[in-house]
Design a protein around this motif. Structure first.
Motif, PDB file in Angstrom:
ATOM      1  N   ALA A   1       0.861  -1.192   0.000  1.00 33.56           N
ATOM      2  CA  ALA A   1       0.000   0.000   0.000  1.00 33.56           C
ATOM      3  C   ALA A   1       0.890   1.233   0.000  1.00 33.56           C
ATOM      4  N   VAL A   2       0.755   2.065  -1.030  1.00 31.88           N
ATOM      5  CA  VAL A   2       1.610   3.242  -1.202  1.00 31.88           C
ATOM      6  C   VAL A   2       0.762   4.502  -1.174  1.00 31.88           C
ATOM      7  N   ASP A   3       1.252   5.517  -0.497  1.00 33.20           N
ATOM      8  CA  ASP A   3       0.604   6.833  -0.506  1.00 33.20           C
ATOM      9  C   ASP A   3       1.672   7.884  -0.203  1.00 33.20           C
ATOM     10  N   ASN A   4       1.515   9.070  -0.780  1.00 31.95           N
ATOM     11  CA  ASN A   4       2.497  10.124  -0.541  1.00 31.95           C
ATOM     12  C   ASN A   4       2.044  11.124   0.526  1.00 31.95           C
ATOM     13  N   ASP A   5       0.940  10.784   1.219  1.00 30.87           N
ATOM     14  CA  ASP A   5       0.446  11.629   2.303  1.00 30.87           C
ATOM     15  C   ASP A   5       0.812  10.983   3.634  1.00 30.87           C
ATOM     16  N   LYS A   6       1.508  11.734   4.466  1.00 33.10           N
ATOM     17  CA  LYS A   6       2.010  11.183   5.726  1.00 33.10           C
ATOM     18  C   LYS A   6       0.874  10.735   6.638  1.00 33.10           C
ATOM     19  N   ALA A   7      -0.201  11.533   6.720  1.00 30.07           N
ATOM     20  CA  ALA A   7      -1.336  11.170   7.573  1.00 30.07           C
ATOM     21  C   ALA A   7      -1.990   9.878   7.082  1.00 30.07           C
ATOM     22  N   SER A   8      -2.042   9.695   5.764  1.00 27.74           N
ATOM     23  CA  SER A   8      -2.644   8.476   5.215  1.00 27.74           C
ATOM     24  C   SER A   8      -1.805   7.250   5.552  1.00 27.74           C
ATOM     25  N   VAL A   9      -0.491   7.378   5.437  1.00 30.03           N
ATOM     26  CA  VAL A   9       0.389   6.249   5.742  1.00 30.03           C
ATOM     27  C   VAL A   9       0.305   5.891   7.223  1.00 30.03           C
ATOM     28  N   GLU A  10       0.253   6.908   8.085  1.00 28.62           N
ATOM     29  CA  GLU A  10       0.105   6.641   9.523  1.00 28.62           C
ATOM     30  C   GLU A  10      -1.218   5.924   9.799  1.00 28.62           C
ATOM     31  N   ALA A  11      -2.290   6.391   9.143  1.00 26.89           N
ATOM     32  CA  ALA A  11      -3.595   5.750   9.331  1.00 26.89           C
ATOM     33  C   ALA A  11      -3.578   4.317   8.801  1.00 26.89           C
ATOM     34  N   CYS A  12      -2.920   4.106   7.670  1.00 27.73           N
ATOM     35  CA  CYS A  12      -2.860   2.770   7.080  1.00 27.73           C
ATOM     36  C   CYS A  12      -2.096   1.815   8.004  1.00 27.73           C
ATOM     37  N   ARG A  13      -0.967   2.255   8.537  1.00 27.50           N
ATOM     38  CA  ARG A  13      -0.191   1.399   9.452  1.00 27.50           C
ATOM     39  C   ARG A  13      -0.965   1.118  10.735  1.00 27.50           C
ATOM     40  N   ARG A  14      -1.705   2.106  11.198  1.00 28.66           N
ATOM     41  CA  ARG A  14      -2.534   1.899  12.396  1.00 28.66           C
ATOM     42  C   ARG A  14      -3.620   0.867  12.114  1.00 28.66           C
ATOM     43  N   ASN A  15      -4.209   0.940  10.916  1.00 32.08           N
ATOM     44  CA  ASN A  15      -5.268  -0.005  10.555  1.00 32.08           C
ATOM     45  C   ASN A  15      -4.719  -1.413  10.331  1.00 32.08           C
ATOM     46  N   ILE A  16      -3.489  -1.502   9.843  1.00 34.05           N
ATOM     47  CA  ILE A  16      -2.869  -2.821   9.661  1.00 34.05           C
ATOM     48  C   ILE A  16      -2.714  -3.513  11.015  1.00 34.05           C
ATOM     49  N   LYS A  17      -2.235  -2.794  12.010  1.00 33.18           N
ATOM     50  CA  LYS A  17      -2.098  -3.358  13.356  1.00 33.18           C
ATOM     51  C   LYS A  17      -3.463  -3.709  13.941  1.00 33.18           C
ATOM     52  N   PHE A  18      -4.454  -2.860  13.659  1.00 36.37           N
ATOM     53  CA  PHE A  18      -5.793  -3.058  14.213  1.00 36.37           C
ATOM     54  C   PHE A  18      -6.451  -4.318  13.659  1.00 36.37           C
ATOM     55  N   ASN A  19      -6.019  -4.770  12.464  1.00 38.19           N
ATOM     56  CA  ASN A  19      -6.640  -5.927  11.821  1.00 38.19           C
ATOM     57  C   ASN A  19      -5.942  -7.240  12.115  1.00 38.19           C
ATOM     58  N   GLY A  20      -4.949  -7.233  13.009  1.00 35.53           N
ATOM     59  CA  GLY A  20      -4.399  -8.487  13.479  1.00 35.53           C
ATOM     60  C   GLY A  20      -3.222  -9.014  12.690  1.00 35.53           C
TER      61      GLY A  20
END
Length: 593
Positions: free
Chosen positions: A172-191
């Motif tokens: 998953a690639v994005d050039n927005d820092k807030a989006s990448v932080e949210a994506c990594r947070r969601n990855i952890k949240f999904n186990g």
């Protein structure tokens, strides 16, 4: 950003869950659930087809080896079928190789000289990454790698990882820092399953794809707006035989609202006919083909969908300098009459076959005179568009069967099954479509029922079907003069009021029909889905169904018409504690004014 869970809202879609902050910092679009569901269905079918192709390839190699060993040429066969290349080269080139007599031009990626060890084009499997075991020449099918080039919250990547069996790594690639932080947070949240398969990177998608050429079996583009700036790098990062999934939401541009903008982005000029949404699909396909051709590659569409406020195309990409020569045969310009809306296609290229050789020549033209032969008006010209089939009906049937089999795992099952059912009944080789109501509006006559009109076309010896783009659209291979003859016969039985002689309808009706239409009901006038009363066009699930605000945008009074007063008031109430009182009062005043 606060780490307090009270600041987040848990959103569940399919088997994935994401945390969305109260602020509109990372883009999430609820209405794209149809898009994500149909993408998962296509991805499942792609993995299944990929496995079948790999097994077929291994079977042919085994038969070839046995035949060669019987002839005593096994040493030459090993040299030919197992060229001296590293596993990394196979990793980057996943083309499709089959016996020459048994493959179609779209699937041919190599030619082998008979009686010679020399291979004119390096051939490898289109089914995915492979490992070459030295001495045995066996190839192992690896799980497909997926790139989501514009990930935002990462919901799509998480659904791929958790719901699609047999999938490998998802980037998953994005050039927005807030989006990448949210994506990594969601990855952890999904186990652990999500954490083991999904990776999030902060990078420009174009740069990332260019620096990873032919590495991904599936590349998914779902931008907010036009995908045109990403296409060149996307076609380079897809393996041979891989899948490119592409979304475009700039429908106003693609449908003729700003023709000059469409030409600058996609290299094609749109026309504002009733078929404009299908033309938008064909413009995007022609654009992808144009980008692919620059690298000796070409596309094979498997599914093209226009629904809601966007379009979505799924194409496979192959590399072949010889097959790329067929591109002009798949593109056409469109001539649309300004008076009666009749349209005609002008192919860009043609071929001449002589013995075993094929010559590629420019297409014959013009296909229309200066003035319309039906009503005497001028033509507008648009294109070029993709005029070859935009669906593979075998794929559509497989996708639909998978969706029905796993209906409980698709949140938008009703909508996507209805769309796929309609697509499965479309005529695959007929570009664009007619609108029965538009024909009647030109003649100022009462409209025949769709069944009666379909029957007349079928009784005249032509084919006709519906289209998923428009409930009133009708695809037919009947030429326009036949269509107008049918309408002339209809008007004779249902007279119209006299119109000015210079009107297009009057000019058309002034001519006697060369064909006597038969309006007796034909057996095939109803499709199987219509006969079984299967829903094909469903209403939107809620009011104001459409694209939401881009991430970071503030809700103002101009969004009332888009989102509705209730949504605006709810959003403003959420911002009460975050805005200064003076700013809040001004915003509320502007909404209520």
């Amino acid at each position: 950003m606060s780490s307090d869970l009270s600041d987040y809202k848990i959103i569940k879609e399919g088997e994935a869950e994401i945390l969305m902050h109260a602020k509109n910092e990372v883009f999430y679009n609820k209405t794209q659930v149809n898009n994500r569901d149909i993408s998962i269905a296509v991805l499942r079918t792609f993995i299944s087809k990929r496995k079948q192709e790999h097994e077929a390839y291994l079977s042919k190699r085994t038969k070839g080896a046995q035949k060669a060993s019987e002839n005593g040429d096994s040493s030459e066969l090993v040299k030919e079928e197992v060229p001296d290349t590293t596993a990394q080269e196979y990793h980057k080139s996943n083309g499709e190789c089959e016996v020459e007599e048994e493959i179609s031009p779209e699937e041919r990626c190599s030619t082998v000289e008979e009686g010679s060890v020399k291979v004119t084009e390096e051939c490898s499997t289109a089914e995915g990454h492979t490992n070459l075991s030295e001495g045995k020449g066996k190839r192992e099918l690896k799980p497909p790698r997926v790139l989501e080039a514009l990930s935002a919250s990462g919901l799509r990547s998480l659904r791929y990882a958790r719901e699609v069996e047999g999938i490998g790594q998802v980037i998953a690639v994005d050039n927005d820092k807030a989006s990448v932080e949210a994506c990594r947070r969601n990855i952890k949240f999904n186990g652990s399953v999500a954490a083991s398969k999904v990776e999030s990177h902060l990078d420009d998608a174009r740069v990332y794809m260019l620096t990873h050429p032919k590495e991904f079996d599936v590349v998914d583009l779902d931008p907010y707006g036009s995908p045109s700036v990403f296409l060149d790098s996307a076609v380079q990062s897809t393996v041979d035989g891989g899948m490119l999934m592409c979304t475009a939401t700039d429908m106003a541009v693609l449908c003729g609202g700003n023709g000059e903008v469409c030409y600058s982005k996609y290299g094609s000029y749109p026309l504002r006919g009733k078929y404009c949404h299908e033309m938008a699909l064909r413009i995007v396909l022609a654009c992808i083909e144009s980008h692919a051709n620059r690298y000796k590659r070409y596309i094979v569409p498997v599914l093209s969908v226009q629904m809601d406020f966007y379009l979505r195309v799924f194409v496979r990409i192959y590399t072949s300098a010889s097959a790329m020569k067929n591109t002009p045969l798949k593109l056409s310009y469109v001539y649309q009459c300004t008076g009666c809306d009749s349209f005609h296609l002008q192919p860009i290229g043609r071929t001449i076959s002589k013995n075993t050789s094929v010559r590629y020549l420019p297409g014959f033209g013009p296909v229309v005179p200066q003035e319309c032969s039906d009503c005497g008006k001028k033509f507008n010209m648009g294109g070029p568009i993709w005029s070859a089939p935009i669906h593979d009906q075998e794929w559509v049937a497989a996708i639909l069967a998978d969706v029905k089999y796993m209906k409980d795992r698709y949140p938008a099952y009703d909508r996507i099954s209805a769309v796929l059912t309609t697509i499965s009944e479309e005529l695959p080789d007929v570009p664009l479509f007619l609108s029965l109501h538009n024909l009647c509006a030109t003649l100022k006559c009462t409209s025949p029922s769709a069944i009666i009109f379909r029957s007349a076309v079928i009784n005249a010896g032509y084919r006709i079907s519906g289209t998923h783009v428009n409930p009133l659209g009708l695809k037919s291979d009947a030429p326009m003069d036949v269509i107008w003859d049918i309408m002339r016969c209809w008007v004779k039985n249902h007279p119209v009021k006299p119109q000015p002689a210079d009107q297009p309808g009057s000019i058309i009706l002034a001519k006697e029909p060369a064909l006597q239409a038969n309006f007796a009901r034909a057996v095939a006038s109803l499709s199987k889905a219509q006969a079984k009363k299967v829903a094909r066009f469903l209403p939107n699930p809620e009011r104001h169904w459409g694209p939401k605000l881009r991430a970071g945008r503030q809700i103002t009074s101009k969004h009332v018409s888009l989102l509705g007063p209730d949504a605006i008031n709810g959003a403003l109430n959420q911002e009460d504690d975050e805005e200064p009182k003076s700013k809040k009062s001004r915003t509320e005043d502007s909404v209520t004014s």
